[in-house]
Design a protein around this motif. Sequence first.
Motif, PDB file in Angstrom:
ATOM      1  N   LEU A  46       7.923  11.743 -16.393  1.00 28.82           N
ATOM      2  CA  LEU A  46       8.900  12.798 -16.088  1.00 28.82           C
ATOM      3  C   LEU A  46       8.528  14.118 -16.761  1.00 28.82           C
ATOM      4  N   ALA A  47       8.018  14.042 -17.993  1.00 26.80           N
ATOM      5  CA  ALA A  47       7.592  15.262 -18.684  1.00 26.80           C
ATOM      6  C   ALA A  47       6.431  15.920 -17.939  1.00 26.80           C
ATOM      7  N   ASN A  48       5.488  15.121 -17.478  1.00 22.92           N
ATOM      8  CA  ASN A  48       4.352  15.666 -16.730  1.00 22.92           C
ATOM      9  C   ASN A  48       4.782  16.185 -15.360  1.00 22.92           C
ATOM     10  N   ALA A  49       5.758  15.529 -14.735  1.00 27.04           N
ATOM     11  CA  ALA A  49       6.237  15.972 -13.426  1.00 27.04           C
ATOM     12  C   ALA A  49       6.937  17.325 -13.533  1.00 27.04           C
ATOM     13  N   GLU A  50       7.622  17.559 -14.638  1.00 30.12           N
ATOM     14  CA  GLU A  50       8.274  18.858 -14.834  1.00 30.12           C
ATOM     15  C   GLU A  50       7.255  19.979 -14.988  1.00 30.12           C
ATOM     16  N   LYS A  51       6.091  19.658 -15.555  1.00 33.54           N
ATOM     17  CA  LYS A  51       5.037  20.654 -15.753  1.00 33.54           C
ATOM     18  C   LYS A  51       4.227  20.914 -14.483  1.00 33.54           C
ATOM     19  N   ALA A  52       4.331  20.013 -13.509  1.00 33.82           N
ATOM     20  CA  ALA A  52       3.527  20.134 -12.290  1.00 33.82           C
ATOM     21  C   ALA A  52       3.881  21.418 -11.547  1.00 33.82           C
ATOM     22  N   GLU A  53       2.858  22.078 -11.055  1.00 33.49           N
ATOM     23  CA  GLU A  53       3.051  23.359 -10.379  1.00 33.49           C
ATOM     24  C   GLU A  53       3.277  23.202  -8.879  1.00 33.49           C
ATOM     25  N   THR A  54       2.649  22.201  -8.265  1.00 35.31           N
ATOM     26  CA  THR A  54       2.757  22.021  -6.814  1.00 35.31           C
ATOM     27  C   THR A  54       3.115  20.578  -6.491  1.00 35.31           C
ATOM     28  N   ASP A  55       3.446  20.348  -5.229  1.00 31.39           N
ATOM     29  CA  ASP A  55       3.732  18.993  -4.762  1.00 31.39           C
ATOM     30  C   ASP A  55       2.487  18.114  -4.822  1.00 31.39           C
ATOM     31  N   ILE A  56       1.334  18.712  -4.624  1.00 34.20           N
ATOM     32  CA  ILE A  56       0.081  17.951  -4.690  1.00 34.20           C
ATOM     33  C   ILE A  56      -0.153  17.452  -6.111  1.00 34.20           C
TER      34      ILE A  56
END
Length: 78
Positions: A46-56
């Motif tokens: 979840l922490a990494n998903a919050e940092k993600a910039e795009t859907d890819i």
Amino acid sequence: MKNIDKRNRLNDEMFSYQLTKDQAVLISWYGKQIKVLKGKAAAKFLANAEKAETDIDIQLLLAKATGNFKRGNEKRSL
């Protein structure tokens, strides 16, 4: 990311995830649940998903979280 997704498979958005009320992450592939992350693994995802910039980027995180679950002999039911 150019070297990671050479066949542009992550653009298909084949993975999805759902957060449960007990903070578990349910990961699905084309709508079929394939993995459950709990505890520290779920929190890290979840922490990494919050940092993600795009859907890819999220698709890549989901693919890495599932590991090597697919061997090539699975068939998608339509």
